[in-house]
Scaffold this motif. Sequence first.
Motif, mmCIF file in Angstrom:
data_model
loop_
_atom_site.group_PDB
_atom_site.id
_atom_site.type_symbol
_atom_site.label_atom_id
_atom_site.label_comp_id
_atom_site.label_asym_id
_atom_site.label_seq_id
_atom_site.Cartn_x
_atom_site.Cartn_y
_atom_site.Cartn_z
ATOM 1 N N ASP A 288 0.849 -1.195 0.000
ATOM 2 C CA ASP A 288 0.000 0.000 0.000
ATOM 3 C C ASP A 288 0.883 1.243 0.000
ATOM 4 O OD1 ASP A 288 -2.019 1.812 0.141
ATOM 5 O OD2 ASP A 288 -2.655 1.328 2.189
ATOM 6 N N PHE A 289 1.569 1.469 -1.124
ATOM 7 C CA PHE A 289 2.539 2.549 -1.201
ATOM 8 C C PHE A 289 1.886 3.930 -1.306
ATOM 9 C CE2 PHE A 289 5.016 -1.138 -2.730
ATOM 10 C CZ PHE A 289 6.027 -1.092 -1.791
ATOM 11 N N GLY A 290 0.578 3.955 -1.362
ATOM 12 C CA GLY A 290 -0.118 5.228 -1.410
ATOM 13 C C GLY A 290 -0.629 5.689 -0.063
ATOM 14 N N ILE A 291 -0.128 5.128 1.034
ATOM 15 C CA ILE A 291 -0.625 5.507 2.357
ATOM 16 C C ILE A 291 -0.358 6.985 2.632
ATOM 17 C CG2 ILE A 291 -0.357 3.193 3.295
ATOM 18 C CD1 ILE A 291 2.103 4.205 4.813
ATOM 19 N N SER A 292 -1.229 7.578 3.428
ATOM 20 C CA SER A 292 -1.127 9.009 3.718
ATOM 21 C C SER A 292 0.010 9.287 4.694
ATOM 22 C CB SER A 292 -2.443 9.500 4.326
ATOM 23 O OG SER A 292 -2.639 8.925 5.616
ATOM 24 N N ARG A 293 0.384 10.566 4.788
ATOM 25 C CA ARG A 293 1.413 10.969 5.741
ATOM 26 C C ARG A 293 0.958 10.663 7.171
ATOM 27 N NH1 ARG A 293 5.942 14.169 5.958
ATOM 28 N NH2 ARG A 293 6.234 13.232 3.913
ATOM 29 N N ALA A 294 -0.331 10.855 7.441
ATOM 30 C CA ALA A 294 -0.845 10.565 8.789
ATOM 31 C C ALA A 294 -0.688 9.085 9.120
ATOM 32 C CB ALA A 294 -2.310 10.982 8.890
ATOM 33 N N GLU A 295 -0.932 8.212 8.145
ATOM 34 C CA GLU A 295 -0.768 6.774 8.374
ATOM 35 C C GLU A 295 0.698 6.426 8.586
ATOM 36 O OE1 GLU A 295 -4.237 4.472 5.954
ATOM 37 O OE2 GLU A 295 -2.907 5.750 4.745
ATOM 38 N N GLN A 296 1.573 7.082 7.833
ATOM 39 C CA GLN A 296 3.009 6.857 8.020
ATOM 40 C C GLN A 296 3.436 7.226 9.439
ATOM 41 O OE1 GLN A 296 5.322 8.848 4.940
ATOM 42 N NE2 GLN A 296 3.727 8.434 3.431
ATOM 43 N N GLU A 297 2.977 8.370 9.905
ATOM 44 C CA GLU A 297 3.341 8.818 11.248
ATOM 45 C C GLU A 297 2.775 7.892 12.315
ATOM 46 O OE1 GLU A 297 5.455 11.096 12.142
ATOM 47 O OE2 GLU A 297 5.861 11.706 10.075
ATOM 48 N N LYS A 298 1.574 7.369 12.070
ATOM 49 C CA LYS A 298 0.975 6.440 13.035
ATOM 50 C C LYS A 298 1.771 5.143 13.089
ATOM 51 C CE LYS A 298 -2.051 4.870 15.966
ATOM 52 N NZ LYS A 298 -1.958 5.282 17.389
ATOM 53 N N LEU A 299 2.201 4.649 11.946
ATOM 54 C CA LEU A 299 3.033 3.447 11.925
ATOM 55 C C LEU A 299 4.333 3.682 12.690
ATOM 56 C CD1 LEU A 299 2.631 2.271 8.208
ATOM 57 C CD2 LEU A 299 1.918 0.998 10.247
ATOM 58 N N PHE A 300 4.952 4.826 12.437
ATOM 59 C CA PHE A 300 6.202 5.181 13.120
ATOM 60 C C PHE A 300 5.985 5.212 14.634
ATOM 61 C CE2 PHE A 300 9.213 8.405 14.725
ATOM 62 C CZ PHE A 300 10.406 7.882 14.266
ATOM 63 N N GLU A 301 4.914 5.848 15.070
ATOM 64 C CA GLU A 301 4.634 5.943 16.503
ATOM 65 C C GLU A 301 4.298 4.573 17.091
ATOM 66 O OE1 GLU A 301 4.408 6.987 20.248
ATOM 67 O OE2 GLU A 301 5.205 8.240 18.632
ATOM 68 N N ASN A 302 3.598 3.728 16.341
ATOM 69 C CA ASN A 302 3.299 2.378 16.836
ATOM 70 C C ASN A 302 4.575 1.572 17.033
ATOM 71 O OD1 ASN A 302 0.611 3.034 16.763
ATOM 72 N ND2 ASN A 302 0.061 1.612 15.131
ATOM 73 N N GLY A 303 5.547 1.778 16.149
ATOM 74 C CA GLY A 303 6.838 1.117 16.334
ATOM 75 C C GLY A 303 7.520 1.598 17.591
ATOM 76 N N ARG A 304 7.474 2.894 17.828
ATOM 77 C CA ARG A 304 8.067 3.457 19.040
ATOM 78 C C ARG A 304 7.375 2.895 20.290
ATOM 79 N NH1 ARG A 304 11.325 7.750 18.793
ATOM 80 N NH2 ARG A 304 10.588 8.501 20.816
ATOM 81 N N GLN A 305 6.055 2.826 20.238
ATOM 82 C CA GLN A 305 5.321 2.327 21.399
ATOM 83 C C GLN A 305 5.634 0.865 21.686
ATOM 84 O OE1 GLN A 305 3.648 3.990 23.555
ATOM 85 N NE2 GLN A 305 2.995 2.214 24.754
ATOM 86 N N ALA A 306 5.751 0.057 20.638
ATOM 87 C CA ALA A 306 6.083 -1.361 20.822
ATOM 88 C C ALA A 306 7.441 -1.517 21.496
ATOM 89 C CB ALA A 306 6.066 -2.083 19.476
ATOM 90 N N ALA A 307 8.403 -0.693 21.090
ATOM 91 C CA ALA A 307 9.742 -0.764 21.693
ATOM 92 C C ALA A 307 9.716 -0.296 23.139
ATOM 93 C CB ALA A 307 10.725 0.069 20.877
ATOM 94 N N ARG A 308 8.960 0.752 23.430
ATOM 95 C CA ARG A 308 8.874 1.229 24.816
ATOM 96 C C ARG A 308 8.277 0.163 25.723
ATOM 97 N NH1 ARG A 308 7.661 6.611 22.398
ATOM 98 N NH2 ARG A 308 5.468 5.999 22.272
ATOM 99 N N GLU A 309 7.222 -0.477 25.258
ATOM 100 C CA GLU A 309 6.588 -1.530 26.063
ATOM 101 C C GLU A 309 7.542 -2.697 26.266
ATOM 102 O OE1 GLU A 309 3.051 -2.459 23.945
ATOM 103 O OE2 GLU A 309 2.006 -0.599 24.512
#
Length: 322
Positions: A288-309
Amino acid sequence: MSEKSVDLVLEGGGVKGIALLGAVLVLADAGCRFQRIAGTSAGAIVAALVAAYQKEGKNLAELADVMRDVDYRRFADEPWPQRVTGVAGDALAAFVHGGSHGGDYLVEWLTPLLEGVGVRTFADLRCPDEGGSLQDHQKYSLVVHASDLSRRALVRLPWDYALYDLNADDQSVVDAVRASMAIPFYFRPVHVATRRGTCTWVDGGLLANFPITVFDRTDGAAPRWPTWGVKLSGRPVAGQDRPVRTVPGIAVNCLRTLTGDWNQYRLDSEGVGRRTMFVDTMNVSATDFGISRAEQEKLFENGRQAAREFLDVQSSARRLAG
């Protein structure tokens, strides 16, 4: 802050790879030094960038802007006749070339980034690995996984180049990553000339989308440091079982199974779950290479949250053990 040595394994997942970087940056901020990094597909892209930037002593946080500046839509570039003909054009391109998209943008984008920090071939990513169990041909800070359709085998690069009559130190890191991200039928495969003919390499996810055991010691000695992994999927959950009866359905689900979480049942029984960060990728498709910037940022933040947990769990375990 004291430095903690870690080996890192990054799962493949196409466009979802930005979540991997989110997790990596949290680990780096916590003082982790990645001695060796392995990855498949998108995991190979992030692993190559992290290994190269770390070698040069650059701040890994700079990679956040690098990933945000990527024009993800260009990964799906295609000639105008193919765009005009839509699905039919994609199908014809896949039939003729083995993949509907060329994959040239990855090479165009990644090459200057790596060369800018002094990395062109695997010789630039040699590491001593003193006290480890790896053989000389395995002493690199990066391992990229691809699948060889000709020999029906997993290819670990640069470890396995000698099996193809190639000197590992001379091989391009970008070319290895390009082979690893060649999702079957979506991106064109990579053809490698050997003394016996030509081999065809595609996405490593066919055989090892999450190669978490790649750096495990083979001599029976205790590991010098842990191997942690980042997985672009949540923990397996129970759902409704549905039969697959049609021929197209079987074909599609065979491909999804090959490139998906085929080993998910063993994650906990083999102790893998205890050293893995599970990222919620919100059902985003790998292509899904057409994902929005908001979706990109959410993915990035979800990665950060997974690492913090994950780090919180590790910290609690250490306190209990102490």
